[in-house]
Design a protein around this motif. Structure first.
Motif, PDB file in Angstrom:
ATOM      1  N   VAL A  72       0.828  -1.208   0.000  1.00 57.74           N
ATOM      2  CA  VAL A  72       0.000   0.000   0.000  1.00 57.74           C
ATOM      3  C   VAL A  72       0.862   1.258   0.000  1.00 57.74           C
ATOM      4  CG1 VAL A  72      -1.791   1.286   1.230  1.00 57.74           C
ATOM      5  CG2 VAL A  72      -1.830  -1.225   1.219  1.00 57.74           C
ATOM      6  N   VAL A  73       0.464   2.223  -0.814  1.00 57.11           N
ATOM      7  CA  VAL A  73       1.010   3.571  -0.734  1.00 57.11           C
ATOM      8  C   VAL A  73      -0.154   4.527  -0.548  1.00 57.11           C
ATOM      9  CG1 VAL A  73       1.072   3.796  -3.268  1.00 57.11           C
ATOM     10  CG2 VAL A  73       2.414   5.348  -1.845  1.00 57.11           C
ATOM     11  N   LEU A  74      -0.023   5.393   0.443  1.00 57.42           N
ATOM     12  CA  LEU A  74      -1.049   6.373   0.777  1.00 57.42           C
ATOM     13  C   LEU A  74      -0.558   7.734   0.304  1.00 57.42           C
ATOM     14  CD1 LEU A  74      -3.763   6.307   2.390  1.00 57.42           C
ATOM     15  CD2 LEU A  74      -2.449   7.015   4.384  1.00 57.42           C
ATOM     16  N   LEU A  75      -1.333   8.414  -0.539  1.00 58.43           N
ATOM     17  CA  LEU A  75      -0.942   9.697  -1.127  1.00 58.43           C
ATOM     18  C   LEU A  75      -1.811  10.805  -0.541  1.00 58.43           C
ATOM     19  CD1 LEU A  75      -0.617   8.594  -4.876  1.00 58.43           C
ATOM     20  CD2 LEU A  75       1.149   8.607  -3.097  1.00 58.43           C
ATOM     21  N   LEU A  76      -1.164  11.813   0.066  1.00 62.35           N
ATOM     22  CA  LEU A  76      -1.878  12.855   0.806  1.00 62.35           C
ATOM     23  C   LEU A  76      -1.656  14.221   0.177  1.00 62.35           C
ATOM     24  CD1 LEU A  76      -0.953  11.717   4.442  1.00 62.35           C
ATOM     25  CD2 LEU A  76      -2.958  11.064   3.084  1.00 62.35           C
ATOM     26  N   HIS A  77      -2.756  14.903  -0.154  1.00 62.99           N
ATOM     27  CA  HIS A  77      -2.686  16.222  -0.783  1.00 62.99           C
ATOM     28  C   HIS A  77      -2.607  17.320   0.269  1.00 62.99           C
ATOM     29  CE1 HIS A  77      -6.827  17.602   0.092  1.00 62.99           C
ATOM     30  NE2 HIS A  77      -7.195  16.327  -0.061  1.00 62.99           N
ATOM     31  N   GLY A  78      -2.516  18.545  -0.199  1.00 63.06           N
ATOM     32  CA  GLY A  78      -2.430  19.688   0.695  1.00 63.06           C
ATOM     33  C   GLY A  78      -3.458  20.750   0.365  1.00 63.06           C
ATOM     34  N   TRP A  79      -3.224  21.953   0.874  1.00 60.31           N
ATOM     35  CA  TRP A  79      -4.079  23.119   0.616  1.00 60.31           C
ATOM     36  C   TRP A  79      -3.364  24.051  -0.340  1.00 60.31           C
ATOM     37  CZ3 TRP A  79      -3.003  28.335   1.316  1.00 60.31           C
ATOM     38  CH2 TRP A  79      -4.080  29.203   1.094  1.00 60.31           C
ATOM     39  N   PRO A  80      -4.060  24.633  -1.318  1.00 59.35           N
ATOM     40  CA  PRO A  80      -5.446  24.364  -1.711  1.00 59.35           C
ATOM     41  C   PRO A  80      -5.484  23.434  -2.923  1.00 59.35           C
ATOM     42  CG  PRO A  80      -4.756  26.450  -2.669  1.00 59.35           C
ATOM     43  CD  PRO A  80      -3.536  25.829  -2.017  1.00 59.35           C
ATOM     44  N   TYR A  81      -5.315  22.179  -2.672  1.00 62.05           N
ATOM     45  CA  TYR A  81      -5.261  21.161  -3.722  1.00 62.05           C
ATOM     46  C   TYR A  81      -6.233  20.044  -3.368  1.00 62.05           C
ATOM     47  CZ  TYR A  81      -1.006  23.832  -4.575  1.00 62.05           C
ATOM     48  OH  TYR A  81      -0.108  24.861  -4.801  1.00 62.05           O
ATOM     49  N   ASP A  82      -6.164  18.951  -4.083  1.00 62.79           N
ATOM     50  CA  ASP A  82      -7.052  17.827  -3.780  1.00 62.79           C
ATOM     51  C   ASP A  82      -6.449  16.557  -4.361  1.00 62.79           C
ATOM     52  OD1 ASP A  82      -7.659  18.030  -6.577  1.00 62.79           O
ATOM     53  OD2 ASP A  82      -9.725  17.375  -6.213  1.00 62.79           O
ATOM     54  N   ILE A  83      -7.232  15.497  -4.436  1.00 60.61           N
ATOM     55  CA  ILE A  83      -6.709  14.205  -4.870  1.00 60.61           C
ATOM     56  C   ILE A  83      -6.191  14.229  -6.299  1.00 60.61           C
ATOM     57  CG2 ILE A  83      -8.131  12.925  -3.223  1.00 60.61           C
ATOM     58  CD1 ILE A  83      -9.973  12.149  -5.557  1.00 60.61           C
ATOM     59  N   TYR A  84      -6.648  15.184  -7.112  1.00 57.11           N
ATOM     60  CA  TYR A  84      -6.214  15.223  -8.501  1.00 57.11           C
ATOM     61  C   TYR A  84      -4.755  15.646  -8.651  1.00 57.11           C
ATOM     62  CZ  TYR A  84     -10.774  14.007 -10.215  1.00 57.11           C
ATOM     63  OH  TYR A  84     -11.928  13.315 -10.488  1.00 57.11           O
ATOM     64  N   ALA A  85      -4.125  16.078  -7.578  1.00 59.70           N
ATOM     65  CA  ALA A  85      -2.673  16.276  -7.621  1.00 59.70           C
ATOM     66  C   ALA A  85      -1.955  14.977  -7.961  1.00 59.70           C
ATOM     67  CB  ALA A  85      -2.179  16.822  -6.282  1.00 59.70           C
ATOM     68  N   PHE A  86      -2.614  13.835  -7.717  1.00 57.92           N
ATOM     69  CA  PHE A  86      -1.999  12.526  -7.930  1.00 57.92           C
ATOM     70  C   PHE A  86      -2.623  11.758  -9.093  1.00 57.92           C
ATOM     71  CE2 PHE A  86      -1.736  13.512  -3.345  1.00 57.92           C
ATOM     72  CZ  PHE A  86      -0.354  13.539  -3.192  1.00 57.92           C
ATOM     73  N   VAL A  87      -3.364  12.452  -9.943  1.00 61.01           N
ATOM     74  CA  VAL A  87      -4.105  11.746 -10.994  1.00 61.01           C
ATOM     75  C   VAL A  87      -3.169  11.073 -11.999  1.00 61.01           C
ATOM     76  CG1 VAL A  87      -4.368  13.706 -12.587  1.00 61.01           C
ATOM     77  CG2 VAL A  87      -6.148  11.928 -12.478  1.00 61.01           C
ATOM     78  N   ASP A  88      -1.956  11.593 -12.168  1.00 63.47           N
ATOM     79  CA  ASP A  88      -0.998  10.959 -13.074  1.00 63.47           C
ATOM     80  C   ASP A  88       0.045  10.119 -12.341  1.00 63.47           C
ATOM     81  OD1 ASP A  88      -2.040  12.014 -15.535  1.00 63.47           O
ATOM     82  OD2 ASP A  88      -1.245  13.957 -14.943  1.00 63.47           O
ATOM     83  N   VAL A  89       0.119  10.272 -11.028  1.00 69.69           N
ATOM     84  CA  VAL A  89       1.004   9.442 -10.212  1.00 69.69           C
ATOM     85  C   VAL A  89       0.374   8.066  -9.991  1.00 69.69           C
ATOM     86  CG1 VAL A  89       2.024   9.168  -7.907  1.00 69.69           C
ATOM     87  CG2 VAL A  89       2.082  11.398  -9.050  1.00 69.69           C
ATOM     88  N   ALA A  90      -0.919   8.048  -9.686  1.00 72.88           N
ATOM     89  CA  ALA A  90      -1.598   6.803  -9.306  1.00 72.88           C
ATOM     90  C   ALA A  90      -1.468   5.697 -10.348  1.00 72.88           C
ATOM     91  CB  ALA A  90      -3.062   7.080  -8.986  1.00 72.88           C
ATOM     92  N   PRO A  91      -1.702   5.968 -11.646  1.00 75.89           N
ATOM     93  CA  PRO A  91      -1.590   4.862 -12.602  1.00 75.89           C
ATOM     94  C   PRO A  91      -0.172   4.317 -12.746  1.00 75.89           C
ATOM     95  CG  PRO A  91      -2.121   6.933 -13.729  1.00 75.89           C
ATOM     96  CD  PRO A  91      -2.267   7.178 -12.270  1.00 75.89           C
TER      97      PRO A  91
END
Length: 343
Positions: A72-91
């Motif tokens: 498992v890898v848990l990816l945590l965003h910040g302010w003012p961002y959201d989960i889409y900061a990782f939309v190209d990392v996740a795949p």
């Protein structure tokens, strides 16, 4: 290589690592400075259907990718961002055999505080407790935890206070654990200028202004924090939807007021905050990262090197990479996850 991957997935994992390793690499002194491609010309549009789970004080909205039995890898965003900061990392990580979990933090997206009686608290310890509660709810005993901004601070705290839950750490801008006492100390004028929004949020005018104008306010923060990132309106608007969360303004304002001693924390987190105020050393394997064009307030790598006592490496990502490193340089960020396991 992550543990417990069967032979077919080992072949897939190896192929994915070859893709991640294709970018040039140079070493400068003791730190690894990597030049990786910025966001691909055609970015992924979405994660697909999100999931929801009750975890501690929250019902957490999260995206998931990769095999259910992968490390498992848990990816945590910040302010003012959201989960889409990782939309190209996740795949990239999913193709490498990882189970990737990307939650909305409290106050963002579909994550909600379950009880009206619960304080809309943004203090760092609360976000770290949220992370442990999510891992418990998903029955994840241990994970690589990686993040930036608020997400990096949260990951740092979990690694420092619950090292048994953190297999390894990837932290953009390094060691971000602080305290109210430290936050009360004045900084040099140029550094204070970078924190202009914190002083704005200290006023009721600031709370009202952020509430009314959070879309344009946060777009300005993106531009200032990543001055060379040419994101388009559609990219920002996709993330801006997460700021419509009913608890968003209260949590953001509390976070920044708490930092400088203008808002109280909750008693249930006091013991944790006392430990954090001591600046605990992080012992788990760690890669810290920084973009060469980060326009947000951030410490110099040399300032926090001594806070990591385990296997450690720092990487500066060049090419005009700003504060939102995972979205601006997804290959470099994704590559750090398997690399940190090999330190």
């Amino acid at each position: 290589m992550p543990e417990d991957i069967d032979l077919p997935r080992r072949r897939l994992f190896g192929s994915a690592l070859m893709t991640l390793a294709a970018a040039p690499f140079v070493s400068i002194g003791p730190a690894a400075a990597q030049t990786m491609a910025a966001a691909p010309a055609k970015s992924n549009a979405s994660f697909g259907p999100l999931k929801q789970i009750d975890a501690g004080d929250l019902t957490v909205g999260y995206a998931e990718a990769g095999p259910a039995d992968g490390p498992v890898v848990l990816l945590l965003h910040g302010w003012p961002y959201d989960i889409y900061a990782f939309v190209d990392v996740a795949p990239l990580l999913a193709a490498a055999g990882y189970r990737v979990i990307i939650p909305y933090l409290r106050g963002y997206g579909t994550t909600r505080i379950r009880s009206e009686a619960t304080a809309r608290n943004g203090e760092p310890a609360a976000l770290a407790v949220d992370t442990i509660a999510l891992m418990d709810a998903l029955k994840i005993p241990k994970a690589v935890i990686a993040g930036f901004d608020w997400g990096a601070r949260t990951a740092d705290i979990v690694a420092a206070l619950w090292p048994e839950r953190c297999r390894a750490l990837v932290s953009v801008s390094g060691y971000l654990i602080g305290s109210v006492a430290a936050g009360k100390k004045p900084l040099p004028p140029k550094a204070e200028l970078q924190w202009w929004y914190q002083f704005y949020f200290a006023t009721e005018r600031g709370r009202e202004g952020y509430s009314q104008n959070r879309h344009d306010f946060n777009k300005l923060i993106w531009q200032l924090a990543s001055p060379q990132w040419q994101f388009d309106d559609a990219t920002f608007d996709r993330s801006a939807a997460a700021f419509d969360n009913p608890d968003h303004v209260d949590i953001v304002i509390h976070n920044y007021r708490w930092r400088i001693g203008l808002a109280e924390g909750e008693a249930r987190y006091a013991a944790l905050e006392q430990k954090l105020a001591q600046g605990p050393v992080i012992t788990v394997p760690t890669i810290t990262m920084e973009g060469d064009a980060n326009g947000a307030p951030h410490p110099e790598p040399a300032a926090y090197r001594g806070k990591f006592s385990g296997p450690y490496e720092h990487r500066t990502i060049t090419g005009g990479i700003g504060h939102n490193l995972p979205q601006e340089a997804p290959q470099a960020f994704a590559r750090a996850v398997p690399d940190v396991a090999k330190l």
